[in-house]
Design a protein around this motif. Structure first.
Motif, PDB file in Angstrom:
ATOM      1  N   GLY A  95       0.800  -1.209   0.000  1.00 41.69           N
ATOM      2  CA  GLY A  95       0.000   0.000   0.000  1.00 41.69           C
ATOM      3  C   GLY A  95       0.836   1.263   0.000  1.00 41.69           C
ATOM      4  N   PHE A  96       0.172   2.394  -0.097  1.00 34.21           N
ATOM      5  CA  PHE A  96       0.885   3.669  -0.168  1.00 34.21           C
ATOM      6  C   PHE A  96       1.707   3.895   1.097  1.00 34.21           C
ATOM      7  CE2 PHE A  96      -1.985   4.824  -3.644  1.00 34.21           C
ATOM      8  CZ  PHE A  96      -1.085   5.455  -4.482  1.00 34.21           C
ATOM      9  N   HIS A  97       2.948   4.332   0.885  1.00 37.36           N
ATOM     10  CA  HIS A  97       3.892   4.559   1.985  1.00 37.36           C
ATOM     11  C   HIS A  97       4.992   5.483   1.493  1.00 37.36           C
ATOM     12  CE1 HIS A  97       5.741   1.440  -0.461  1.00 37.36           C
ATOM     13  NE2 HIS A  97       6.912   1.805   0.046  1.00 37.36           N
ATOM     14  N   THR A  98       5.759   5.990   2.432  1.00 35.85           N
ATOM     15  CA  THR A  98       6.967   6.763   2.136  1.00 35.85           C
ATOM     16  C   THR A  98       8.159   6.002   2.680  1.00 35.85           C
ATOM     17  OG1 THR A  98       5.762   8.849   2.280  1.00 35.85           O
ATOM     18  CG2 THR A  98       8.145   8.971   2.436  1.00 35.85           C
ATOM     19  N   ASP A  99       9.228   5.927   1.924  1.00 38.75           N
ATOM     20  CA  ASP A  99      10.412   5.196   2.367  1.00 38.75           C
ATOM     21  C   ASP A  99      11.066   5.896   3.555  1.00 38.75           C
ATOM     22  OD1 ASP A  99      10.184   3.221   0.394  1.00 38.75           O
ATOM     23  OD2 ASP A  99      11.232   4.466  -1.066  1.00 38.75           O
ATOM     24  N   LEU A 134       3.482  -0.107 -10.156  1.00 40.21           N
ATOM     25  CA  LEU A 134       4.097   0.832  -9.218  1.00 40.21           C
ATOM     26  C   LEU A 134       3.464   2.196  -9.442  1.00 40.21           C
ATOM     27  CD1 LEU A 134       6.290   1.717  -7.154  1.00 40.21           C
ATOM     28  CD2 LEU A 134       7.854   1.974  -9.106  1.00 40.21           C
ATOM     29  N   THR A 135       2.765   2.704  -8.430  1.00 37.78           N
ATOM     30  CA  THR A 135       2.114   4.006  -8.529  1.00 37.78           C
ATOM     31  C   THR A 135       2.855   5.006  -7.658  1.00 37.78           C
ATOM     32  OG1 THR A 135      -0.027   2.979  -8.937  1.00 37.78           O
ATOM     33  CG2 THR A 135      -0.042   5.270  -8.207  1.00 37.78           C
ATOM     34  N   ILE A 136       3.264   6.121  -8.250  1.00 34.76           N
ATOM     35  CA  ILE A 136       4.071   7.129  -7.567  1.00 34.76           C
ATOM     36  C   ILE A 136       3.321   8.449  -7.577  1.00 34.76           C
ATOM     37  CG2 ILE A 136       6.275   8.371  -7.555  1.00 34.76           C
ATOM     38  CD1 ILE A 136       7.364   5.890  -9.189  1.00 34.76           C
ATOM     39  N   ASP A 137       3.188   9.049  -6.414  1.00 32.22           N
ATOM     40  CA  ASP A 137       2.551  10.356  -6.261  1.00 32.22           C
ATOM     41  C   ASP A 137       3.610  11.445  -6.322  1.00 32.22           C
ATOM     42  OD1 ASP A 137      -0.168  10.551  -6.108  1.00 32.22           O
ATOM     43  OD2 ASP A 137      -0.293  10.118  -3.979  1.00 32.22           O
ATOM     44  N   ASP A 138       3.422  12.438  -7.163  1.00 37.25           N
ATOM     45  CA  ASP A 138       4.291  13.605  -7.114  1.00 37.25           C
ATOM     46  C   ASP A 138       3.440  14.865  -7.271  1.00 37.25           C
ATOM     47  OD1 ASP A 138       3.732  13.949  -9.814  1.00 37.25           O
ATOM     48  OD2 ASP A 138       5.718  13.347 -10.501  1.00 37.25           O
ATOM     49  N   THR A 139       4.080  15.998  -7.454  1.00 37.53           N
ATOM     50  CA  THR A 139       3.343  17.262  -7.522  1.00 37.53           C
ATOM     51  C   THR A 139       2.441  17.349  -8.739  1.00 37.53           C
ATOM     52  OG1 THR A 139       5.265  18.256  -8.600  1.00 37.53           O
ATOM     53  CG2 THR A 139       5.076  18.545  -6.216  1.00 37.53           C
ATOM     54  N   PHE A 140       2.631  16.468  -9.718  1.00 39.64           N
ATOM     55  CA  PHE A 140       1.814  16.481 -10.934  1.00 39.64           C
ATOM     56  C   PHE A 140       0.773  15.372 -10.936  1.00 39.64           C
ATOM     57  CE2 PHE A 140       5.938  18.353 -12.052  1.00 39.64           C
ATOM     58  CZ  PHE A 140       5.526  19.607 -12.489  1.00 39.64           C
ATOM     59  N   LEU A 152      14.765   0.283 -15.315  1.00 44.87           N
ATOM     60  CA  LEU A 152      14.877   0.839 -13.967  1.00 44.87           C
ATOM     61  C   LEU A 152      14.074   2.128 -13.896  1.00 44.87           C
ATOM     62  CD1 LEU A 152      16.728   0.701 -11.208  1.00 44.87           C
ATOM     63  CD2 LEU A 152      18.011   2.505 -12.358  1.00 44.87           C
ATOM     64  N   VAL A 153      13.313   2.301 -12.818  1.00 47.41           N
ATOM     65  CA  VAL A 153      12.617   3.569 -12.590  1.00 47.41           C
ATOM     66  C   VAL A 153      13.188   4.215 -11.337  1.00 47.41           C
ATOM     67  CG1 VAL A 153      10.695   2.436 -11.356  1.00 47.41           C
ATOM     68  CG2 VAL A 153      10.397   4.717 -12.312  1.00 47.41           C
ATOM     69  N   LEU A 154      13.526   5.505 -11.451  1.00 48.88           N
ATOM     70  CA  LEU A 154      14.051   6.305 -10.346  1.00 48.88           C
ATOM     71  C   LEU A 154      12.999   7.315  -9.921  1.00 48.88           C
ATOM     72  CD1 LEU A 154      17.564   7.167 -11.850  1.00 48.88           C
ATOM     73  CD2 LEU A 154      17.179   5.657  -9.905  1.00 48.88           C
ATOM     74  N   TYR A 155      12.862   7.526  -8.618  1.00 51.52           N
ATOM     75  CA  TYR A 155      11.894   8.501  -8.115  1.00 51.52           C
ATOM     76  C   TYR A 155      12.333   8.966  -6.732  1.00 51.52           C
ATOM     77  CZ  TYR A 155      10.173   4.115  -6.072  1.00 51.52           C
ATOM     78  OH  TYR A 155      10.092   2.905  -5.439  1.00 51.52           O
ATOM     79  N   PRO A 156      11.895  10.143  -6.291  1.00 56.59           N
ATOM     80  CA  PRO A 156      12.312  10.640  -4.972  1.00 56.59           C
ATOM     81  C   PRO A 156      11.809   9.726  -3.858  1.00 56.59           C
ATOM     82  CG  PRO A 156      11.382  12.407  -6.300  1.00 56.59           C
ATOM     83  CD  PRO A 156      11.088  11.138  -7.024  1.00 56.59           C
ATOM     84  N   SER A 157      12.668   9.408  -2.913  1.00 57.24           N
ATOM     85  CA  SER A 157      12.279   8.556  -1.790  1.00 57.24           C
ATOM     86  C   SER A 157      11.213   9.207  -0.930  1.00 57.24           C
ATOM     87  CB  SER A 157      13.502   8.221  -0.931  1.00 57.24           C
ATOM     88  OG  SER A 157      14.472   7.526  -1.679  1.00 57.24           O
TER      89      SER A 157
END
Length: 228
Positions: A95-99, A134-140, A152-157
């Motif tokens: 589920g949704f979480h922050t590293d 893999l679902t990633i939340d960002d400002t957009f 490979l996918v990179l994203y802010p931790s």
């Protein structure tokens, strides 16, 4: 910055990784989960005692060392030894979480890596399993990622992210945490964009005076923002 890098692993490296993982014994993914993540984490993971783990980690780190684009995007100072996970059957979602901001280095008591950048390296072909996005939340907004094997996918931790349930098949991945020389995600993005633009300008114009000057500007910004 959310960025996908294709063909980080070659076909031969993918084959080796899959063979090693096929021989492995899987443990609960809870072994690396923080308190918040543990409540929503339901997958499997290779334990630190898994005999296949050193060879798998060497394979991945060797591949990353070849990728100039990976270096340009992450500007890695430290890379936590890669981990490997599996989504299948009843162990099939996260589920949704922050590293966690600080990650303990395996086998090195008291040694930590700050997680600035998270990475997922896909080892299963996307058509071999259902779900597992893999679902990633960002400002957009939210971005769903399901890459071909070897990508490979990179994203802010710091971003909220999740893996949707795998309803059939098996999703194998490697995941990593990196401490960047440039901790600020916005500054890293500016440097990456400038680096990629300079690469194109060199191809188009060669080492023209303006290109040389802009290259100096890039390195001066990196010198100003980097921590080592």
């Amino acid at each position: 910055m959310l960025l996908t890098l294709d063909n980080v692993l070659s076909a031969d490296e993918l084959s080796i990784a899959r063979q090693l993982l096929a021989e492995a014994h899987w443990a609960s993914g809870q072994i690396t989960a923080g308190p918040q993540a543990a409540m929503v984490k339901n997958n499997q993971q290779l334990s630190e005692e898994a005999p296949q783990l050193p060879a798998l980690r060497h394979l991945v780190l060797q591949a990353l060392s070849r990728s100039a684009q990976f270096f340009a995007a992450a500007l890695p100072l430290k890379i936590l030894p890669p981990f490997f996970n599996r989504y299948s059957g009843q162990s099939n979602s996260y589920g949704f979480h922050t590293d966690n901001a600080m990650r303990l280095v395996p086998g090195q008591p008291g040694a930590y890596v700050r997680s600035d950048v998270s990475a997922t390296l896909f080892l299963s072909e996307p058509e071999s399993y259902e779900g597992g996005v893999l679902t990633i939340d960002d400002t957009f907004g939210q971005h769903g990622v399901k890459c071909k094997a070897g990508s490979l996918v990179l994203y802010p931790s710091s971003s909220l992210h999740a893996v949707s349930p795998v309803t059939s098949g098996e999703r194998l991945c490697c995941f990593m945490f990196l401490q960047s020389m440039v901790p600020d995600a916005g500054q890293r993005r500016l440097l990456f964009d400038m680096d990629m633009a300079l690469l194109q300008l060199r191809q188009d114009l060669g080492e023209a005076p303006a290109v040389v000057q802009l290259t100096g500007t890039y390195h001066n910004l990196l010198r100003r923002w980097a921590q080592t």
